[in-house]
Design an enzyme around this catalytic site. Structure first.
Site, PDB file in Angstrom:
ATOM      1  N   ASP A  23      -9.263 -27.814 -59.407  1.00 54.67           N
ATOM      2  CA  ASP A  23      -9.884 -26.482 -58.835  1.00 54.67           C
ATOM      3  C   ASP A  23      -9.539 -26.001 -57.469  1.00 54.67           C
ATOM      4  O   ASP A  23      -9.925 -27.352 -57.184  1.00 54.67           O
ATOM      5  CB  ASP A  23     -11.171 -26.667 -59.671  1.00 54.67           C
TER       6      ASP A  23
ATOM      7  N   ASP B 102     -11.376 -23.764 -55.203  1.00 57.12           N
ATOM      8  CA  ASP B 102     -13.248 -23.901 -54.458  1.00 57.12           C
ATOM      9  C   ASP B 102     -13.685 -25.160 -54.512  1.00 57.12           C
ATOM     10  O   ASP B 102     -13.892 -25.429 -55.643  1.00 57.12           O
ATOM     11  CB  ASP B 102     -13.805 -22.832 -54.397  1.00 57.12           C
TER      12      ASP B 102
ATOM     13  N   ARG C 260     -20.172  -9.743 -58.194  1.00 57.37           N
ATOM     14  CA  ARG C 260     -18.993 -10.187 -56.433  1.00 57.37           C
ATOM     15  C   ARG C 260     -18.181  -9.082 -56.388  1.00 57.37           C
ATOM     16  O   ARG C 260     -17.668  -8.690 -55.595  1.00 57.37           O
ATOM     17  CB  ARG C 260     -18.913 -11.820 -56.949  1.00 57.37           C
TER      18      ARG C 260
ATOM     19  N   SER D 253      -7.934 -21.900 -60.866  1.00 51.12           N
ATOM     20  CA  SER D 253      -9.609 -21.099 -59.972  1.00 51.12           C
ATOM     21  C   SER D 253      -9.958 -20.273 -60.736  1.00 51.12           C
ATOM     22  O   SER D 253      -8.540 -19.342 -61.176  1.00 51.12           O
ATOM     23  CB  SER D 253      -8.183 -20.841 -58.733  1.00 51.12           C
TER      24      SER D 253
ATOM     25  N   LYS E  99      -9.808 -21.918 -67.990  1.00 49.78           N
ATOM     26  CA  LYS E  99      -9.423 -23.394 -67.271  1.00 49.78           C
ATOM     27  C   LYS E  99      -8.292 -24.575 -68.194  1.00 49.78           C
ATOM     28  O   LYS E  99      -7.944 -24.963 -68.225  1.00 49.78           O
ATOM     29  CB  LYS E  99     -10.550 -23.889 -66.474  1.00 49.78           C
TER      30      LYS E  99
END
Length: 427
Positions: A192, A194, A237, A280, A325
């Protein structure tokens, strides 16, 4: 089959010769030079030096009948050790070492610090599962203490379950992997980004430029805890970023901070022939730059839509979410020619869970509780290169390779910084 092997199969007499005392050059050569006079065969050798004190064990066949006898061998070895102010212990027995039990595993323990109490608890837990500790050695002394136990007599999965429960209660990190040739095979490591490869949440960096950091952070936190559907939260977001000038991309790239040890991890894995990738829930506008900077083999993320030099508040292309992912991990493994069992996945959030569970080894890195409980193992120290110890790679091996490549100064950890509990060590 050699004569020695034939005799050992008959449980012939053997001697365990143990030497201990202050270390100095020539002790090992001296012992075997002494033993050579008795025409014994060497069956096993083990040597450890700790803080200048040596323990050298040699398992040899007993002297053959008709030659110099065992009594003379004992007297000669004791005389030699006394001349060097060493001590000797010689134990008679028969045959080779006891065969190791079935079910073999490597247990890596990380502590900061590693206390006697926690070590006792791990050892007792191994014993309680029916396992036997065959060997222990240190992998690293900083930035954490890492030791590896070679364990036999119990299968990996029940051992992993027992030690995960124990580790959670005593505040150390424990990883359990099966022993065997596969541990040395070429692997694929997928991370990953972040709060794993980097210290930041990229969307929060964008949000800071848009003046909506608090709103975005609140949604991010709920998504990472698994309280919101990731795709829904992503759209919500990103919509808050609508109207930002595209020049902000370069500013965000400059603000990204690698997690301490990230460069060391990737650099070392690449030296070993591993392939390394990232997946990500963030954005290709950042992951593409990281791929070039670190020499990553694979990278996948969401893509912010930019029209007429402005962010539109939308993403384009395939969404990289929790299921995505895991799907990308399988795709990367197929492209790399690496069996899924030989993959390692590293992540911290709920949207990493499918990937962590699909990999041969899933590592929860400074993760949320729901992730720590579901992953194969957890690392709760702020140094990403500690993952190397889970693969059996020692700190000393890493430093030697760095020096050979001209990176002469060892990296000294610094105190964690205020943001995300990480520090400024960006090696």
């Amino acid at each position: 089959m050699s004569a020695t092997q034939t005799r050992l199969n008959s449980d012939v007499p053997t001697l365990l010769v143990k030497i201990f005392g202050k270390d100095r050059p020539g002790i090992t050569a001296g012992l075997f030079d002494t033993l050579a006079a008795f025409s014994v065969d060497v069956i096993d050798i083990e040597q450890v030096v700790t803080r200048g004190r040596i323990v050298l064990c040699a398992l040899v066949t007993a002297p053959t009948a008709g030659g110099a006898g065992e009594g003379e061998l004992r007297a000669t070895v004791h005389s030699w050790t006394q001349s060097l102010k060493l001590q000797a212990e010689i134990i008679s027995g028969t045959g080779d070492n006891r065969p190791r039990g079935s079910g073999r595993s490597h247990v890596t323990v990380l502590g900061n610090p590693l206390t006697a109490e926690s070590t006792a608890a791990i050892a007792a837990s191994i014993t309680a599962t029916g396992g036997n500790i065959d060997r222990i050695f240190r992998l690293a002394k900083y930035p954490v203490t890492a030791v590896e136990f070679a364990v036999s007599g119990v299968e990996t999965e029940p051992l992993r379950t027992a030690l995960a429960t124990e580790a959670a209660g005593i505040g150390v990190d424990v990883a359990v992997v099966s022993a065997g040739l596969h541990r040395r095979a070429q692997r694929l490591v997928v991370m990953d980004v972040d709060s794993t490869l980097i210290q930041d949440e990229v969307i929060e960096l964008f949000a800071a430029h848009a003046g909506c950091e608090a709103e975005v952070a609140a949604v991010t936190a709920r998504a990472m805890l698994g309280e919101l559907d990731f795709e829904e939260s992503l759209h919500a977001r990103v919509a808050l970023l609508a109207g930002l000038d595209a020049s902000v991309v370069e500013k965000v790239r400059a603000e990204v901070r690698l997690t301490p040890g990230a460069r060391t991890l990737v650099r070392t894995l690449k030296r070993l022939g591993y392939q390394v990738g990232v997946v990500s829930g963030g954005f290709t506008q950042v992951t593409d730059a990281l791929q070039g900077q670190l020499g990553l083999d694979f990278a996948a993320a969401n893509t912010l839509e930019i029209v007429d030099g402005k962010l539109t508040g939308r993403v384009v292309g395939e969404i990289v979410d929790r299921e995505g992912k895991a799907r990308l991990l399988r795709r990367f493994a197929a492209e790399a020619g690496v069996p899924l069992a030989q993959t390692v996945a590293i992540g911290d959030g709920a949207n990493d869970l499918d990937m962590l569970n699909a990999a041969g080894l899933g590592v929860a890195f400074n993760a949320k509780p729901v992730v720590r409980e579901a992953a194969h193992t957890a690392v709760n120290v702020p140094f990403l290169d500690t993952v190397l110890y889970l693969l059996g790679i020692t700190r000393e091996e890493v430093e030697i390779a760095d020096c050979e490549d001209g990176l002469d100064e060892p990296v000294v950890p610094v105190e964690p910084g205020p943001r995300n509990g990480r520090n400024g060590r960006n090696d």
